[in-house]
Structure formats: structure tokens, C-alpha cells
Design a protein around this motif. Sequence first.
Motif, PDB file in Angstrom:
ATOM      1  N   UNK A  11       0.254  -1.811  -6.149  1.00 18.26           N
ATOM      2  CA  UNK A  11      -0.999  -2.405  -5.690  1.00 18.26           C
ATOM      3  C   UNK A  11      -2.198  -1.605  -6.184  1.00 18.26           C
ATOM      4  N   UNK A  12      -2.145  -0.293  -6.031  1.00 18.55           N
ATOM      5  CA  UNK A  12      -3.283   0.537  -6.455  1.00 18.55           C
ATOM      6  C   UNK A  12      -3.387   0.678  -7.965  1.00 18.55           C
ATOM      7  N   UNK A  22       8.863  -8.204 -10.952  1.00 17.23           N
ATOM      8  CA  UNK A  22       7.882  -9.275 -10.800  1.00 17.23           C
ATOM      9  C   UNK A  22       8.524 -10.645 -10.989  1.00 17.23           C
ATOM     10  N   UNK A  23       9.495 -10.746 -11.881  1.00 16.83           N
ATOM     11  CA  UNK A  23      10.147 -12.037 -12.103  1.00 16.83           C
ATOM     12  C   UNK A  23      10.925 -12.473 -10.868  1.00 16.83           C
ATOM     13  N   UNK A  52       1.286 -11.188  -6.469  1.00 17.28           N
ATOM     14  CA  UNK A  52       0.557 -10.833  -7.689  1.00 17.28           C
ATOM     15  C   UNK A  52       0.919  -9.444  -8.184  1.00 17.28           C
ATOM     16  N   UNK A  53       1.131  -8.527  -7.281  1.00 15.48           N
ATOM     17  CA  UNK A  53       1.485  -7.155  -7.660  1.00 15.48           C
ATOM     18  C   UNK A  53       2.873  -6.763  -7.152  1.00 15.48           C
ATOM     19  N   UNK A  75       0.835 -14.319 -10.045  1.00 11.55           N
ATOM     20  CA  UNK A  75      -0.505 -13.823  -9.724  1.00 11.55           C
ATOM     21  C   UNK A  75      -1.444 -14.914  -9.243  1.00 11.55           C
ATOM     22  N   UNK A  76      -1.044 -16.160  -9.393  1.00 11.24           N
ATOM     23  CA  UNK A  76      -1.928 -17.270  -9.038  1.00 11.24           C
ATOM     24  C   UNK A  76      -1.927 -17.519  -7.530  1.00 11.24           C
TER      25      UNK A  76
END
Length: 558
Positions: free
Chosen positions: A30-31, A40-41, A87-88, A471-472
Amino acid sequence: MTGVSDHRLKVVAFTASFLVYVAVGYWLQVDNGFILGDALSRVSAAQSVLFSRDPHLAAIGFIFTPLTAMLQIPAVLLSPLWPDLTARAFAGSIMSAVFMAGCVVQVLSMGTDRKLPRAYIIAITVLFALNPMIVFYGSNGMSEAPFLFFITWAVRRLTMWMIDDDVHHLIAAGGIAMALSYLTRYDAVACIAAAGVIVGVTTYRRARKAPRLRRALLDLLLVSGPGLASFLGWAVASWLITGEPFAQFTSQYGNAAILQQSGTPTVDFGGGVVFAATCVMLLAPTLIPLAIWAGILRLRRPYWPTLIIPLALYGGVLAFQAYSYASGSTFPFLRFYIAAIPFAACLAMLAVPERGYVTFKRPGRHAPPAPAEPPRRRGWPAYAPVAVVFAVTVPAAAWGMSLPKYAPQEYASAAVLAPDPGDVSDRRAVERRVAATFSTEREIARYLDGLGLPDSSVITDTVYGFAVVAASTRPKTFVVPSDPDFTALLNDPVGQGVEYLLSVPPTGRGVSDALNVRYPTLYDNGADIATLELEIPNDGDSQPNWRLYRVNEPVPES
């Protein structure tokens, strides 16, 4: 009192580990935006189950085994309130923190089961929990954390079964732990097979009367049958839905295809084995001395077969990965050998004299009688040297993570841990690009969200597009391959009201992108169906430059 104290110790170990891992995950992802693609996938897959244009469980996909993504669904459910969960990939961080903290408790329990000195148990557990590889994969949302938890749980329960012959250990190890481990990582097949053989042979040898073979087969099925059911069930589900029972190996999105598309150089079998052995030694350089010392200590003592369990299960995972890489079916990643770390921790618990065992709750017919007197207590010289030998794994793993050849997914963390804007070396430039991976995709998502597009407006394949969709804040905007009407809209975007095509170059992994397969010249010239609106250079390492094409207006009939 001891039992209560052990319970409290486990609660403290879990809570402290979880807080450390989730805090590191927040700081990294996040940071600082340091996110691994597979993590992420999986978040994107969980998001598709809930928030895609056609929410359904099969949207989770069949390339990866499903459990890692499914476990994130509760956290992803909250992503409309906190978009960084997807998103992250912070939903993944929460998942991995829970399971790696659970793995820490299992390591600790290996010591409390044998009533080892409290200081020694805590020392080994802390060294394991704070190993940099364990911290990294306990915080980044990858599959390593749940996999290590399930395998370590299975090792612990099977070790206890060797001692007290309690069938409940077989149920926990086989019926739950190893069945779920296969739904986390394909490596588990080695553990399932090894456990079945060991349990079957052990039961056969223990049974003095007929029907010995039937008893052995029943125990074998009890410990390996659920894992086999997971294997077959997942293959059948994949075949029914996708037409491919083992999509990881046969699909255009699977490992074999990715290796071919990315031009990864092949290695000879011997070189692959050497690479794998080097990775194991980087993570646990004292693994062999610990195993030898544990063997010497166990050899002529009761319960010597307990050493077989970690050697077979952890060793099976490492052997499976070594063979997979040497035979050219997987990648040269250090993380694939992370099982060496709990392996070494387990051996450290076995390489010292026990002070007895926890009270057998439901001993089987082959459980030994209670000892007439407690074992002789040993002083610190029996324990401190083993703890020191195990402690070597911590700096060794840290060094291994800094080597790009062996740790291509970990070494760039140096750009986050020790940022140095004045360093303009080539290596630091690559580290910064790796650390910035997916920043461009987040910008694309923000741009498209800002257009206020209706549902089904943008077609993208998830080969690379998963990062944009994740991320959307408006995932229904995107038409993705898991949608049942994906092919229909892709074949006729003009007539179906699609407004944009999000395109990547038809090179490397991009050759499997569905848009490039359907329209080979799309990226170059719009394939006569779309007009270039934006070209977006990518800041991330090994990520494509994007082109956003606006779909042409339909030609009115004359």
C-alpha cells in the motif's frame, strides 16, 4: 497449568506474527506499491468472482489452484469501501499474514508437543518467524504462506501419529491439511504420495495379525485419499468448464506457454538440479548438518521413525520443484524452495533431546506405554548449539534474496528497504522499475474510471490486463475472458457497443493475448476496427507499453 501456558504462548505467537506480517504487507504494497504479479492476479480473480460483469465462482480461473484466491473473497468484498484491498493487493497480504502466522504456531507446537525447554522453543520459533523470506511471503499475498501452513501442519500431525497412533492425526493431516495443500499448490502431490507410502508401510509393519494389508490400505486411503479426491475433483471441474483438465500445463496462459512466450532459456537437467540445490542451500545452508545430527540423536532411541516424516514431506516438495525446474516446466525462482526453511526448523526441534510428550488424548492400539519416570533433563549445552546452527538460516536467506540470478522476484525489495536517489547504477535502475511494477496499470485504471464509461465498454485480456481491472473502482466496465460473452463481444466490438480496446504488443506473453489472437495487427494499426487514442509507456519492469484504441463508429447502411 502447562497446557494453559502453552495455549497462551501460541495465541501470543499467532497474534504477534500476524501483526508483523500484515504491517509489512501494508508498508510494501500500500505504501510503496511493491506487488508481485501472481499475488495481484489472484486478487483480480477473487474480484471477478464478486464484481465482474457476470459474477460466478468459475471466474476464479483454472490456471492456479483455487484456494489462495478463494480465501481472499471476504476481504475483497470490502474493496468498494477500501479500493487498496484490490488495487494494491492488500487483501492478499491479509490472507498470507493469517496463514504464515498459523505456520509459526505449527513450528512452535512441534516443540511444545515434545516438551522441549521453553527458551529453546521460543528461540527456534522467533528465528523462523523473522526469517526474511518468511516475513516477505507472509506479507505479500502469494501462495507460499497457506502452502507452508498446510504442509507444516501435516508434518506435525503425522509426526505425532508415529508416536501415539491416534487416527485423528491422520484425519487432520490427510483429510484436511494435505487435501487443502493441493488446492493451494501443485507441489502437494509429492507430499500426498509420500505420506500415503509412509503411513501404509508403517501400519503394515505395526499390525501383527491379519488382515495387515487391509489395515494398511485403510490408513493409506485415510491420509492420501482426500488429497487424491482434490486432485481429481479439480481436474474434472477444469475439464468440464474449460475443456482442459490441467490448464496450468496445457493452456495458452499456463507455465509451459509462458516459458515459451517469454523466451526463458532452457537449462540442461544437471544444471537445473544444481540451481535447485543452490537455492535450498541459500535458504537453509545448515539443513544437512541438522538432518545428520537429528538422525544420530534419533537412531537408537524411541520414536526414531518421527524423522522420516519431515524428510519425506518437505524433501518431497523440494525434490518436486527441483525436478520441475530441471525438466524445463517451471521458473528459476528462489521462492519455490522456501519449504527448506520450515524443514530446517522442524529438524532443529528433532535434533535435541525431548523431555517427554504431551499427554496422549486418544492413543491407538500401538501407542507406547507411559514411561515409568520422566526423561533426564539436559542443560543448555544440549540445545544452544543447535539453535545457533539453525540461526544461520536468517542471514543466509537475506543474502540469497539479494542475488538477482536466484531471487529475481525478491532482490528488488532493496529499492524499498534502502532507497538511494543518488544511486544511478544499472542494478538500482532495474530495482526501481521492479518496485514500480503495476504503477502504470493503476494510472490506466484511474483514467478509464474517470471517463464514466458504462458497463461492457472496454475489452482487455487478463494476460496483462488483470492489474488494470484490479485497480479499477468500476470493474464491470471491462469485458474479460471469464465473461461468457467475451468471445461474442471480441468478434464484433463495433456492433456490440464496445467503446475501447486495451492492447499490448504481440510479442512475448502478448502473443497469447486474446485481442492479438483475434486481431493480429491491432496493436500496430487498429486492425481497421479502432483508432489509437492513447499510447502509455510503462514504468514497470517486464511490463508492456499499452495502447488504448477507440472502437470505430459503425458504418451506416446505405
